[in-house]
Design a protein around this motif. Structure first.
Motif, mmCIF file in Angstrom:
data_model
loop_
_atom_site.group_PDB
_atom_site.id
_atom_site.type_symbol
_atom_site.label_atom_id
_atom_site.label_comp_id
_atom_site.label_asym_id
_atom_site.label_seq_id
_atom_site.Cartn_x
_atom_site.Cartn_y
_atom_site.Cartn_z
ATOM 1 N N UNK A 258 0.814 -1.210 0.000
ATOM 2 C CA UNK A 258 0.000 0.000 0.000
ATOM 3 C C UNK A 258 0.850 1.264 0.000
ATOM 4 N N UNK A 259 1.927 1.263 0.770
ATOM 5 C CA UNK A 259 2.790 2.442 0.818
ATOM 6 C C UNK A 259 3.374 2.742 -0.556
ATOM 7 N N UNK A 260 3.806 1.690 -1.272
ATOM 8 C CA UNK A 260 4.358 1.885 -2.612
ATOM 9 C C UNK A 260 3.286 2.436 -3.557
ATOM 10 N N UNK A 262 0.523 4.159 -2.686
ATOM 11 C CA UNK A 262 0.169 5.523 -2.285
ATOM 12 C C UNK A 262 1.212 6.524 -2.758
ATOM 13 N N UNK A 263 2.474 6.109 -2.781
ATOM 14 C CA UNK A 263 3.557 7.000 -3.215
ATOM 15 C C UNK A 263 3.754 6.980 -4.727
ATOM 16 N N UNK A 264 2.993 6.121 -5.410
ATOM 17 C CA UNK A 264 3.109 6.045 -6.861
ATOM 18 C C UNK A 264 4.464 5.569 -7.339
ATOM 19 N N UNK A 265 5.048 4.646 -6.601
ATOM 20 C CA UNK A 265 6.369 4.148 -6.978
ATOM 21 C C UNK A 265 6.305 3.385 -8.303
ATOM 22 N N UNK A 266 7.397 3.354 -9.056
ATOM 23 C CA UNK A 266 7.392 2.672 -10.359
ATOM 24 C C UNK A 266 7.207 1.170 -10.216
#
Length: 302
Positions: A258-260, A262-266
């Motif tokens: 979820x954190x990835x 929410x941060x829009x990580x690639x």
């Protein structure tokens, strides 16, 4: 006649506590490696001295030494170290190769059995045994892994298949991505839970990082990067609720995903791979992993 030429490549850093058990268990294999390349990834403990001792005793052991970066790198860092060793060999000189960690104790016939299984079934691209933790009282605790993957700490590969999938990606979740790439090409990735293939993992999964919860969060992020859908991630977390650390381990995995998000990580840029992965995962939820894999194999046989 069984082909027996195999090479081991072992990235390591500060493994003095465990590595003699791995070194001795490989030396005592019924079929010893043709070559073993050990990459000392900047160790600051007694690792270098122990490696020098074994290298002087066995001419098929070679050591590659890298400079100290100042910290232990997991995931992509491990694969960078692996490729530092891979660059020193000609893979075409071997039938099989194995990325092997130095915190394991292997049964004596381990590589003999893996080679025999792959000789019997040419569709197996990569395989392994299963990992267990040994407690002080001698009791063994199973580290839960799916049968549809080879374990990252001992990935035994047919060289031709390793080259065909492009090897390991230098990213997090490399040890899951490779198995799905094998299935995309109609090959089998697998592991077997049998007495002669059970090995002892001297350092529990995730404990090489800050703590086991960081390891679980990293797994969740890795699933996100690979392309796993959230519903499949949720199902996986629920499945692992009864795995130590109870409940919190599953929550850490979910938070990592979820954190990835929410941060829009690639995410992994291979769109065809992610489409294949999502289709497989949805079928696995509906019919089970074994049936979903059988369907994939049947499509390749037509």
């Amino acid at each position: 006649m069984m082909t027996q030429r195999y090479v081991l490549i072992s990235p390591c850093r500060n493994e003095a506590q465990y590595m003699r058990q791995t070194l001795d268990s490989v030396v005592n294999q019924t079929i010893t490696p043709t070559q073993w390349v050990i990459v000392d990834d900047g160790s600051t403990d007694e690792t270098a001295a122990i490696l020098a001792e074994y290298q002087s005793r066995y001419d098929w052991i070679s050591v590659v030494t890298r400079s100290d970066r100042g910290y232990r790198a997991v995931g992509p860092g491990v694969i960078d170290a692996f490729y530092a060793g891979y660059a020193t060999i000609n893979p075409d000189n071997y039938d099989f190769l194995c990325k092997l960690d130095l915190d394991l104790r292997l049964p004596r016939r381990y590589f003999e059995i893996l080679i025999a299984r792959m000789e019997e079934n040419p569709t197996i691209a990569t395989c392994s045994g299963k990992a267990y933790i040994e407690h002080d009282n001698g009791e063994l605790e199973y580290e839960r892994h799916g049968d549809e993957t080879s374990l990252g700490m001992t990935k035994f590969y047919r060289v031709s298949c390793f080259k065909a999938i492009g090897g390991f990606v230098r990213e997090v979740m490399w040890d899951g991505i490779d198995c799905h790439h094998c299935r995309m090409q109609g090959w089998i990735a697998c592991s077997w839970d049998e007495p002669e293939l059970r090995f002892i993992h001297l350092r529990p999964m995730g404990s090489s990082q800050q703590n086991i919860y960081v390891g679980r969060m990293r797994h969740g992020y890795g699933q996100y990067f690979m392309g796993t859908d959230f519903l499949y991630m949720l199902a996986s977390a629920v499945y692992r609720l009864n795995e130590k650390p109870y409940i919190l381990g599953s929550l850490a995995m979910l938070w990592g995903w979820l954190e990835a998000w929410l941060k829009g990580k690639p995410r992994y840029e291979h769109l065809e791979f992610r489409k294949f992965l999502n289709t497989y995962q949805w079928r696995a939820l509906l019919v089970g992993k074994q049936k979903a894999i059988e369907e994939i194999m049947q499509k390749h046989q037509r």
